[in-house]
Design a protein around this motif. Structure first.
Motif, PDB file in Angstrom:
ATOM      1  N   GLY A   7      24.346   0.153  -5.068  1.00  0.00           N
ATOM      2  CA  GLY A   7      23.843   1.006  -6.140  1.00  0.00           C
ATOM      3  C   GLY A   7      23.881   2.475  -5.768  1.00  0.00           C
ATOM      4  O   GLY A   7      24.226   3.336  -6.590  1.00  0.00           O
ATOM      5  N   SER A   8      23.542   2.770  -4.532  1.00  0.00           N
ATOM      6  CA  SER A   8      23.593   4.152  -4.063  1.00  0.00           C
ATOM      7  C   SER A   8      25.026   4.666  -4.023  1.00  0.00           C
ATOM      8  O   SER A   8      25.295   5.821  -4.368  1.00  0.00           O
ATOM      9  CB  SER A   8      22.949   4.229  -2.680  1.00  0.00           C
ATOM     10  OG  SER A   8      22.920   5.541  -2.216  1.00  0.00           O
ATOM     11  N   ASN A  47      32.380  13.010   0.547  1.00  0.00           N
ATOM     12  CA  ASN A  47      33.076  12.018   1.358  1.00  0.00           C
ATOM     13  C   ASN A  47      32.231  11.521   2.521  1.00  0.00           C
ATOM     14  O   ASN A  47      32.427  10.405   2.993  1.00  0.00           O
ATOM     15  CB  ASN A  47      34.410  12.579   1.846  1.00  0.00           C
ATOM     16  CG  ASN A  47      35.378  12.722   0.713  1.00  0.00           C
ATOM     17  OD1 ASN A  47      35.513  11.833  -0.105  1.00  0.00           O
ATOM     18  ND2 ASN A  47      36.020  13.864   0.634  1.00  0.00           N
ATOM     19  N   PHE A  48      31.292  12.332   3.000  1.00  0.00           N
ATOM     20  CA  PHE A  48      30.343  11.865   4.009  1.00  0.00           C
ATOM     21  C   PHE A  48      29.536  10.697   3.451  1.00  0.00           C
ATOM     22  O   PHE A  48      29.376   9.660   4.101  1.00  0.00           O
ATOM     23  CB  PHE A  48      29.415  13.013   4.415  1.00  0.00           C
ATOM     24  CG  PHE A  48      28.435  12.657   5.486  1.00  0.00           C
ATOM     25  CD1 PHE A  48      28.799  12.730   6.818  1.00  0.00           C
ATOM     26  CD2 PHE A  48      27.151  12.245   5.176  1.00  0.00           C
ATOM     27  CE1 PHE A  48      27.907  12.399   7.816  1.00  0.00           C
ATOM     28  CE2 PHE A  48      26.258  11.916   6.163  1.00  0.00           C
ATOM     29  CZ  PHE A  48      26.628  11.995   7.491  1.00  0.00           C
ATOM     30  N   SER A  49      29.054  10.868   2.248  1.00  0.00           N
ATOM     31  CA  SER A  49      28.270   9.817   1.609  1.00  0.00           C
ATOM     32  C   SER A  49      29.118   8.572   1.336  1.00  0.00           C
ATOM     33  O   SER A  49      28.673   7.446   1.582  1.00  0.00           O
ATOM     34  CB  SER A  49      27.670  10.348   0.308  1.00  0.00           C
ATOM     35  OG  SER A  49      26.953   9.355  -0.350  1.00  0.00           O
ATOM     36  N   ILE A 131      18.158   1.392   4.701  1.00  0.00           N
ATOM     37  CA  ILE A 131      17.610   1.837   3.422  1.00  0.00           C
ATOM     38  C   ILE A 131      17.143   3.287   3.497  1.00  0.00           C
ATOM     39  O   ILE A 131      17.406   4.086   2.593  1.00  0.00           O
ATOM     40  CB  ILE A 131      16.476   0.895   2.974  1.00  0.00           C
ATOM     41  CG1 ILE A 131      17.085  -0.440   2.560  1.00  0.00           C
ATOM     42  CG2 ILE A 131      15.672   1.494   1.839  1.00  0.00           C
ATOM     43  CD1 ILE A 131      16.095  -1.507   2.223  1.00  0.00           C
ATOM     44  N   VAL A 132      16.469   3.654   4.581  1.00  0.00           N
ATOM     45  CA  VAL A 132      15.991   5.034   4.720  1.00  0.00           C
ATOM     46  C   VAL A 132      17.161   6.002   4.813  1.00  0.00           C
ATOM     47  O   VAL A 132      17.175   7.054   4.159  1.00  0.00           O
ATOM     48  CB  VAL A 132      15.049   5.161   5.948  1.00  0.00           C
ATOM     49  CG1 VAL A 132      14.798   6.604   6.301  1.00  0.00           C
ATOM     50  CG2 VAL A 132      13.750   4.438   5.680  1.00  0.00           C
ATOM     51  N   LEU A 133      18.152   5.674   5.620  1.00  0.00           N
ATOM     52  CA  LEU A 133      19.294   6.559   5.784  1.00  0.00           C
ATOM     53  C   LEU A 133      20.122   6.651   4.504  1.00  0.00           C
ATOM     54  O   LEU A 133      20.586   7.739   4.139  1.00  0.00           O
ATOM     55  CB  LEU A 133      20.163   6.082   6.937  1.00  0.00           C
ATOM     56  CG  LEU A 133      21.207   7.067   7.410  1.00  0.00           C
ATOM     57  CD1 LEU A 133      20.543   8.311   7.964  1.00  0.00           C
ATOM     58  CD2 LEU A 133      22.070   6.446   8.458  1.00  0.00           C
ATOM     59  N   ILE A 137      20.762  10.173   2.560  1.00  0.00           N
ATOM     60  CA  ILE A 137      22.115  10.673   2.277  1.00  0.00           C
ATOM     61  C   ILE A 137      22.324  10.812   0.775  1.00  0.00           C
ATOM     62  O   ILE A 137      22.959  11.763   0.308  1.00  0.00           O
ATOM     63  CB  ILE A 137      23.177   9.759   2.915  1.00  0.00           C
ATOM     64  CG1 ILE A 137      23.040   9.786   4.427  1.00  0.00           C
ATOM     65  CG2 ILE A 137      24.572  10.150   2.496  1.00  0.00           C
ATOM     66  CD1 ILE A 137      23.214  11.142   5.056  1.00  0.00           C
ATOM     67  N   SER A 138      21.761   9.903  -0.015  1.00  0.00           N
ATOM     68  CA  SER A 138      21.862  10.030  -1.468  1.00  0.00           C
ATOM     69  C   SER A 138      21.112  11.263  -1.950  1.00  0.00           C
ATOM     70  O   SER A 138      21.604  11.991  -2.821  1.00  0.00           O
ATOM     71  CB  SER A 138      21.308   8.785  -2.148  1.00  0.00           C
ATOM     72  OG  SER A 138      22.101   7.682  -1.839  1.00  0.00           O
ATOM     73  N   PHE A 139      19.932  11.514  -1.384  1.00  0.00           N
ATOM     74  CA  PHE A 139      19.185  12.719  -1.743  1.00  0.00           C
ATOM     75  C   PHE A 139      19.954  13.972  -1.348  1.00  0.00           C
ATOM     76  O   PHE A 139      20.010  14.949  -2.096  1.00  0.00           O
ATOM     77  CB  PHE A 139      17.803  12.707  -1.075  1.00  0.00           C
ATOM     78  CG  PHE A 139      17.044  13.984  -1.261  1.00  0.00           C
ATOM     79  CD1 PHE A 139      16.484  14.285  -2.485  1.00  0.00           C
ATOM     80  CD2 PHE A 139      16.908  14.882  -0.215  1.00  0.00           C
ATOM     81  CE1 PHE A 139      15.792  15.478  -2.668  1.00  0.00           C
ATOM     82  CE2 PHE A 139      16.219  16.061  -0.381  1.00  0.00           C
ATOM     83  CZ  PHE A 139      15.658  16.370  -1.610  1.00  0.00           C
ATOM     84  N   LEU A 140      20.554  13.969  -0.163  1.00  0.00           N
ATOM     85  CA  LEU A 140      21.351  15.104   0.291  1.00  0.00           C
ATOM     86  C   LEU A 140      22.538  15.345  -0.634  1.00  0.00           C
ATOM     87  O   LEU A 140      22.842  16.494  -0.999  1.00  0.00           O
ATOM     88  CB  LEU A 140      21.837  14.864   1.723  1.00  0.00           C
ATOM     89  CG  LEU A 140      22.725  15.927   2.327  1.00  0.00           C
ATOM     90  CD1 LEU A 140      21.903  17.165   2.645  1.00  0.00           C
ATOM     91  CD2 LEU A 140      23.392  15.401   3.578  1.00  0.00           C
ATOM     92  N   THR A 141      23.189  14.279  -1.046  1.00  0.00           N
ATOM     93  CA  THR A 141      24.337  14.408  -1.943  1.00  0.00           C
ATOM     94  C   THR A 141      23.910  14.915  -3.308  1.00  0.00           C
ATOM     95  O   THR A 141      24.561  15.801  -3.876  1.00  0.00           O
ATOM     96  CB  THR A 141      25.049  13.053  -2.083  1.00  0.00           C
ATOM     97  OG1 THR A 141      25.387  12.576  -0.783  1.00  0.00           O
ATOM     98  CG2 THR A 141      26.286  13.161  -2.922  1.00  0.00           C
ATOM     99  N   VAL A 142      22.830  14.385  -3.845  1.00  0.00           N
ATOM    100  CA  VAL A 142      22.341  14.823  -5.151  1.00  0.00           C
ATOM    101  C   VAL A 142      21.948  16.298  -5.107  1.00  0.00           C
ATOM    102  O   VAL A 142      22.295  17.072  -6.009  1.00  0.00           O
ATOM    103  CB  VAL A 142      21.161  13.945  -5.613  1.00  0.00           C
ATOM    104  CG1 VAL A 142      20.431  14.565  -6.780  1.00  0.00           C
ATOM    105  CG2 VAL A 142      21.651  12.560  -5.977  1.00  0.00           C
TER     106      VAL A 142
END
Length: 154
Positions: A7-8, A47-49, A131-133, A137-142
């Motif tokens: 989902g992420s 691309n990192f994500s 899950i935490v990571l 990373i999703s928060f960083l990307t957003v």
């Protein structure tokens, strides 16, 4: 756990495609400097994500995933760089490839922390770390892609 990571990954892809569409619509307004910054930032973080999420989904196929990640990272970097400005193609390629490989390396370290001489983890701790990571990373990307989207409006 796999559903959360999938989902992420899909959320990151959707957000990236929306920003790509916005970038394509306003590509005539970019200066060379702004285009280079957008190409390097977008391709590196996106691309990192993607690289990290792909490895977290399929850790057993590391060689295949590394090849796929390099192709995705380089290809999306070239596409983003060519939309922004022609001078940014090489920068987008390098930042996309390096970002994707760094994301994959982070996924490898999450699965096997002893590679970096960190203490080994059990299954419950591994799931929690993933899950935490993935959330971080999703928060960083957003946040990064949100700032880029905001920069198109200013």
């Amino acid at each position: 756990m796999e559903h959360y990571v999938l989902g992420s990954l899909l959320f990151t892809l959707l957000l990236g495609l929306l920003l790509f569409r916005k970038m394509f619509q306003s590509r005539k307004l970019f200066s060379d400097r702004f285009g280079m910054i957008v190409a390097t930032t977008y391709s590196g973080v996106f691309n990192f994500s993607i690289g990290m999420h792909l490895y977290l989904l399929l850790p057993d196929y590391a060689e295949f995933i590394s090849c796929v990640v390099v192709v995705i990272g380089g290809g999306s970097g070239v596409i983003i760089g060519s939309i922004v400005k022609f001078h940014s193609v090489l920068a987008g390629f390098f930042h996309g490839t390096v970002g994707a490989l760094m994301g994959m390396m982070l996924g490898v370290v999450v699965y096997n922390p002893s590679l970096c001489r960190l203490p080994a983890v059990n299954e419950a701790m591994l799931n929690q770390s993933i899950i935490v990571l993935s959330s971080f990373i999703s928060f960083l990307t957003v946040s990064t892609l949100g700032l880029l989207y905001y920069s198109f409006k200013v």
